[in-house]
Design a protein around this motif. Structure first.
Motif, short mmCIF file in Angstrom:
data_model
loop_
_atom_site.label_atom_id
_atom_site.label_comp_id
_atom_site.label_asym_id
_atom_site.label_seq_id
_atom_site.Cartn_x
_atom_site.Cartn_y
_atom_site.Cartn_z
N THR A 8 55.49 68.44 67.15
CA THR A 8 56.75 68.34 66.44
C THR A 8 56.48 68.15 64.95
O THR A 8 55.68 67.32 64.56
N SER A 9 57.18 68.92 64.16
CA SER A 9 57.04 68.83 62.71
C SER A 9 57.87 67.67 62.17
O SER A 9 59.09 67.64 62.31
N LEU A 10 57.19 66.71 61.55
CA LEU A 10 57.90 65.59 60.91
C LEU A 10 58.80 66.11 59.79
O LEU A 10 59.87 65.55 59.55
N ALA A 11 58.37 67.16 59.13
CA ALA A 11 59.17 67.75 58.06
C ALA A 11 60.50 68.26 58.61
O ALA A 11 61.56 68.03 58.01
N ALA A 12 60.46 68.94 59.73
CA ALA A 12 61.69 69.47 60.33
C ALA A 12 62.63 68.35 60.74
O ALA A 12 63.85 68.42 60.53
N PHE A 42 72.99 57.47 49.83
CA PHE A 42 71.80 56.64 49.60
C PHE A 42 70.71 56.85 50.65
O PHE A 42 69.54 56.59 50.37
N TYR A 43 71.07 57.30 51.84
CA TYR A 43 70.06 57.54 52.87
C TYR A 43 69.80 59.03 53.09
O TYR A 43 68.67 59.45 53.25
N GLY A 44 70.87 59.80 53.11
CA GLY A 44 70.73 61.22 53.42
C GLY A 44 69.93 62.01 52.41
O GLY A 44 69.01 62.75 52.77
N ILE A 45 70.24 61.84 51.14
CA ILE A 45 69.55 62.61 50.10
C ILE A 45 68.06 62.25 50.03
O ILE A 45 67.22 63.15 50.01
N PRO A 46 67.68 60.96 50.03
CA PRO A 46 66.24 60.65 50.03
C PRO A 46 65.51 61.19 51.27
O PRO A 46 64.39 61.69 51.15
N ILE A 47 66.13 61.08 52.44
CA ILE A 47 65.48 61.60 53.65
C ILE A 47 65.34 63.12 53.54
O ILE A 47 64.30 63.68 53.91
N LEU A 48 66.35 63.78 53.03
CA LEU A 48 66.28 65.23 52.82
C LEU A 48 65.15 65.59 51.85
O LEU A 48 64.37 66.52 52.10
N LEU A 49 65.01 64.83 50.77
CA LEU A 49 63.93 65.08 49.81
C LEU A 49 62.55 64.81 50.43
O LEU A 49 61.59 65.55 50.17
N ILE A 50 62.46 63.78 51.24
CA ILE A 50 61.19 63.51 51.95
C ILE A 50 60.85 64.68 52.87
O ILE A 50 59.71 65.13 52.93
N GLY A 51 61.86 65.19 53.57
CA GLY A 51 61.65 66.36 54.44
C GLY A 51 61.16 67.57 53.67
O GLY A 51 60.25 68.28 54.10
N ALA A 53 59.54 67.50 50.80
CA ALA A 53 58.18 67.21 50.34
C ALA A 53 57.18 67.42 51.47
O ALA A 53 56.12 68.02 51.28
N LEU A 54 57.51 66.93 52.66
CA LEU A 54 56.61 67.12 53.81
C LEU A 54 56.47 68.61 54.14
O LEU A 54 55.37 69.08 54.44
N LYS A 55 57.57 69.34 54.08
CA LYS A 55 57.53 70.77 54.40
C LYS A 55 56.61 71.52 53.44
O LYS A 55 55.88 72.42 53.83
N ARG A 93 47.56 70.03 65.84
CA ARG A 93 48.76 69.26 65.48
C ARG A 93 49.09 69.53 64.02
O ARG A 93 48.28 70.04 63.27
N TYR A 94 50.33 69.19 63.67
CA TYR A 94 50.74 69.33 62.27
C TYR A 94 49.94 68.36 61.42
O TYR A 94 49.68 67.23 61.80
N ARG A 95 49.53 68.84 60.25
CA ARG A 95 48.79 68.01 59.29
C ARG A 95 49.55 68.08 57.97
O ARG A 95 50.22 69.07 57.67
N TYR A 96 49.40 67.03 57.17
CA TYR A 96 50.12 66.99 55.90
C TYR A 96 49.15 66.69 54.77
O TYR A 96 48.20 65.94 54.93
#
Length: 186
Positions: A8-12, A42-51, A53-55, A93-96
């Motif tokens: 499973t992709s953490l980015a996805a 406050f939660y959605g936008i940072p999580i989206l940006l983290i996603g 970045a991971l992608k 596995r997925y690597r980052y």
């Protein structure tokens, strides 16, 4: 780690969760719900940006190019070394934040002079070779010759050992198979 998590992709996950929370936040904003609105922003936008970045830093798992027969799975359980198991686990596995699979190993072995000449791990399979478990790494290697790979066999055996011998073959032009074969005598 359970196998479904490894695949499973953490980015996805972060992108989907971040986008959903952000959309809920925008919906709450337009409907006048201030509490949900703030949570969404406050939660959605940072999580989206983290996603995102991971992608951008995601290295996909290497595909297993042929199904492993049950008799080879039995050999794996009986003979596989810690190194073989670790390699199989790491590359499937997925690597980052890594540029390529096995990059450090290739660099230490002198098989990755630079990014353009570095062989790329394209696939993986497991076989029985002379009654021993073998993990076969399939590299796309247009710039590193078969002779160079063969000259590194002893060094690779030491690097991936103990309990492993290395054989190199060229199944087709520009492709190299590196077999890490369990050595029951070691």
């Amino acid at each position: 780690m359970p196998s479904f998590l490894r695949q499973t992709s953490l980015a996805a996950i972060a992108l989907i969760a971040g986008a959903a929370i952000t959309v809920i936040g925008f919906g709450a904003y337009f409907s006048g719900n201030a509490t949900l609105n703030l949570a969404g922003f406050f939660y959605g936008i940072p999580i989206l940006l983290i996603g995102l970045a991971l992608k951008s830093a995601e290295l996909l798992p290497v595909p297993i190019t042929q199904e492993t027969p049950p008799e080879v799975l039995k050999l794996r359980e009986e003979q596989a070394t810690d190194t073989q198991n670790q390699i199989r686990s790491d590359v499937t596995r997925y690597r980052y934040a890594e540029r390529a699979h096995l990059l450090e190993s290739l660099e230490r072995l002198g098989l990755s002079p630079n990014d353009t000449e570095r062989p790329v791990l394209e696939g993986l399979r497991e076989e029985a070779v002379d009654g021993a478990y073998a993990l076969i790494l399939e590299f796309d290697s247009p710039r590193i010759s078969l002779d160079t790979w063969k000259a590194k066999c002893d060094e690779m055996t030491t690097f991936f050992g103990p309990g492993v011998r290395v054989e190199v073959q060229q199944p087709e032009e520009d492709f190299i198979d590196v077999a890490l074969i369990s050595d029951a005598k070691a």
